[in-house]
Design a protein around this motif. Sequence first.
Motif, PDB file in Angstrom:
ATOM      1  N   ARG A   1       2.376  13.422 -10.461  1.00  0.00           N
ATOM      2  CA  ARG A   1       2.097  12.681  -9.088  1.00  0.00           C
ATOM      3  C   ARG A   1       3.540  12.029  -8.805  1.00  0.00           C
ATOM      4  N   GLU A   2       3.804  12.210  -7.400  1.00  0.00           N
ATOM      5  CA  GLU A   2       5.068  11.746  -6.735  1.00  0.00           C
ATOM      6  C   GLU A   2       4.888  10.826  -5.654  1.00  0.00           C
ATOM      7  N   PHE A   3       5.754   9.930  -5.242  1.00  0.00           N
ATOM      8  CA  PHE A   3       5.818   9.110  -4.529  1.00  0.00           C
ATOM      9  C   PHE A   3       6.065   9.739  -3.015  1.00  0.00           C
ATOM     10  N   VAL A   4       5.305   9.146  -1.845  1.00  0.00           N
ATOM     11  CA  VAL A   4       5.243   9.847  -0.601  1.00  0.00           C
ATOM     12  C   VAL A   4       5.797   8.709   0.281  1.00  0.00           C
ATOM     13  N   SER A   5       5.083   7.485   0.491  1.00  0.00           N
ATOM     14  CA  SER A   5       5.482   6.606   1.352  1.00  0.00           C
ATOM     15  C   SER A   5       4.735   5.091   0.855  1.00  0.00           C
ATOM     16  N   VAL A   6       5.294   4.181   1.118  1.00  0.00           N
ATOM     17  CA  VAL A   6       4.859   2.610   0.928  1.00  0.00           C
ATOM     18  C   VAL A   6       5.087   1.832   2.043  1.00  0.00           C
TER      19      VAL A   6
ATOM     20  N   MET B   1       0.756  -1.299   0.126  1.00  0.00           N
ATOM     21  CA  MET B   1       0.019   0.071   0.061  1.00  0.00           C
ATOM     22  C   MET B   1       0.868   1.230  -0.056  1.00  0.00           C
ATOM     23  N   GLY B   2       0.469   2.035  -0.940  1.00  0.00           N
ATOM     24  CA  GLY B   2       1.219   3.534  -0.919  1.00  0.00           C
ATOM     25  C   GLY B   2       0.484   4.622  -0.759  1.00  0.00           C
ATOM     26  N   TRP B   3       1.175   5.610  -0.893  1.00  0.00           N
ATOM     27  CA  TRP B   3       0.387   6.947  -0.608  1.00  0.00           C
ATOM     28  C   TRP B   3       1.260   7.870  -1.630  1.00  0.00           C
ATOM     29  N   PHE B   4       0.680   8.558  -2.551  1.00  0.00           N
ATOM     30  CA  PHE B   4       1.145   9.549  -3.527  1.00  0.00           C
ATOM     31  C   PHE B   4       0.525  10.748  -3.213  1.00  0.00           C
TER      32      PHE B   4
ATOM     33  N   TYR C   1      10.098   5.804   2.499  1.00  0.00           N
ATOM     34  CA  TYR C   1       9.556   7.144   2.524  1.00  0.00           C
ATOM     35  C   TYR C   1      10.253   8.178   1.188  1.00  0.00           C
ATOM     36  N   ALA C   2       9.590   9.117   0.914  1.00  0.00           N
ATOM     37  CA  ALA C   2      10.458   9.981   0.128  1.00  0.00           C
ATOM     38  C   ALA C   2      11.193  11.000   0.867  1.00  0.00           C
ATOM     39  N   ASP C   3      12.178  11.332   0.631  1.00  0.00           N
ATOM     40  CA  ASP C   3      13.341  12.269   1.430  1.00  0.00           C
ATOM     41  C   ASP C   3      12.682  13.278   1.977  1.00  0.00           C
ATOM     42  N   SER C   4      11.635  13.790   1.114  1.00  0.00           N
ATOM     43  CA  SER C   4      10.953  15.206   1.553  1.00  0.00           C
ATOM     44  C   SER C   4      10.131  15.082   2.658  1.00  0.00           C
TER      45      SER C   4
END
Length: 125
Positions: A45-50, A34-37, A61-64
């Motif tokens: 659209r960018e990756f946030v977390s999975v 499961m991911g959050w974008f 997690y994305a570095d940001s």
Amino acid sequence: QVQLVESGGGLVQAGGSLRLSCAASGRTFSSYHMGWFRQAPGKEREFVSVISRWSGGSTYYADSVKGRFTISRDNAKNTVYLQMNSLKVEDTAVYYCAAARSVVVTTEVTDFRSWGQGTQVTVSS
């Protein structure tokens, strides 16, 4: 495929917190990574977390957002969460929940085949 519905977005001041939830249908939720974008206006659209499937033993997690956001899952409730702390103006975006059945946990948008409708997060200065 699994059906996904996000909730928990809203307007918050910089430095505040929000918790997003994503409720999934079906009896196979635990078998999905499961991911959050997120997608801001005019941006891709960018990756946030999975979080990995089954017990969710792996998270990325994305570095940001690293150190500020925490992803978790509750398979008994068919729900994945994104706890967002220390929010910044640049976190403003529509946040999407997504599910993937790839062999290994993935952060690639194209690997996620099921998507929610998105929930707006607005962080004011």
